[in-house]
Design a protein around this motif. Structure first.
Motif, mmCIF file in Angstrom:
data_model
loop_
_atom_site.group_PDB
_atom_site.id
_atom_site.type_symbol
_atom_site.label_atom_id
_atom_site.label_comp_id
_atom_site.label_asym_id
_atom_site.label_seq_id
_atom_site.Cartn_x
_atom_site.Cartn_y
_atom_site.Cartn_z
ATOM 1 N N ASP A 1 20.596 -13.644 132.666
ATOM 2 C CA ASP A 1 20.594 -12.188 132.786
ATOM 3 C C ASP A 1 21.726 -11.793 133.723
ATOM 4 N N VAL B 1 20.372 -8.443 138.935
ATOM 5 C CA VAL B 1 19.803 -9.792 138.861
ATOM 6 C C VAL B 1 20.842 -10.840 139.252
ATOM 7 N N SER B 2 22.074 -10.654 138.799
ATOM 8 C CA SER B 2 23.174 -11.585 139.069
ATOM 9 C C SER B 2 24.332 -10.824 139.709
#
Length: 158
Positions: free
Chosen positions: A103, A108-109
């Motif tokens: 993701d 999230v990242s």
């Protein structure tokens, strides 16, 4: 053009095994699944006691010597093992989503994320940067990877 892939040939890549320590080459060690940058190098977390030092071409001997002087017990030049590509542009994230299960939403990242994953059945190391992505792919898969990436990018190129 909303997607741009550029190869960064001949990058210095050194695998370092280190059980104890807080810095390498004056740069703080990254936490799991992240990388840190400074002094002209990126340090990638590859495992519990394994790091990959990524730098400009031709710095292998200089950095290997510096790492050994710092007391790194194992340093191996793996510069010929992987090809390095930069993927940028407004649709870079979309192109990666075609072949990667990670993701990549910034929540999230976020930038600073570094993961080893599969991309279109090819093992890669993926670095999330402020301005795009750095992708390390094994040299033996580079032709397949770049062809796949070019195909996945077609719908985003004007």
């Amino acid at each position: 053009m909303t997607v741009d892939a550029v190869e960064e040939p001949f990058r210095t890549q050194l695998t370092v095994r280190l059980r104890d320590g807080h810095t390498l080459l004056g740069v703080g060690l990254p936490e799991p699944c992240t990388f840190t940058s400074g002094n002209g190098v990126d340090i990638l977390w590859m495992g519990p006691d394994e790091y990959l030092v990524l730098a400009d071409p031709g710095r292998q001997i200089e950095l290997e010597t510096a790492l050994r002087d710092e007391g790194a017990p194992a340093v191996v030049d793996v510069s010929a093992q992987r090809n390095v590509l930069r993927l940028t542009g407004s649709h870079a994230r979309d192109v990666l989503a075609h072949g990667c299960s990670i993701d990549l939403d910034p929540s999230v990242s976020p930038p600073g994320t570094c993961v080893q994953t599969l991309f279109a059945r090819t093992g890669i190391v993926l670095l999330v940067r402020e301005d795009g992505f750095t992708i390390l792919v094994r040299q033996s898969f580079a032709g397949y990877f770049t062809a796949w990436l070019a195909d996945a990018s077609l719908e985003y190129v004007s």
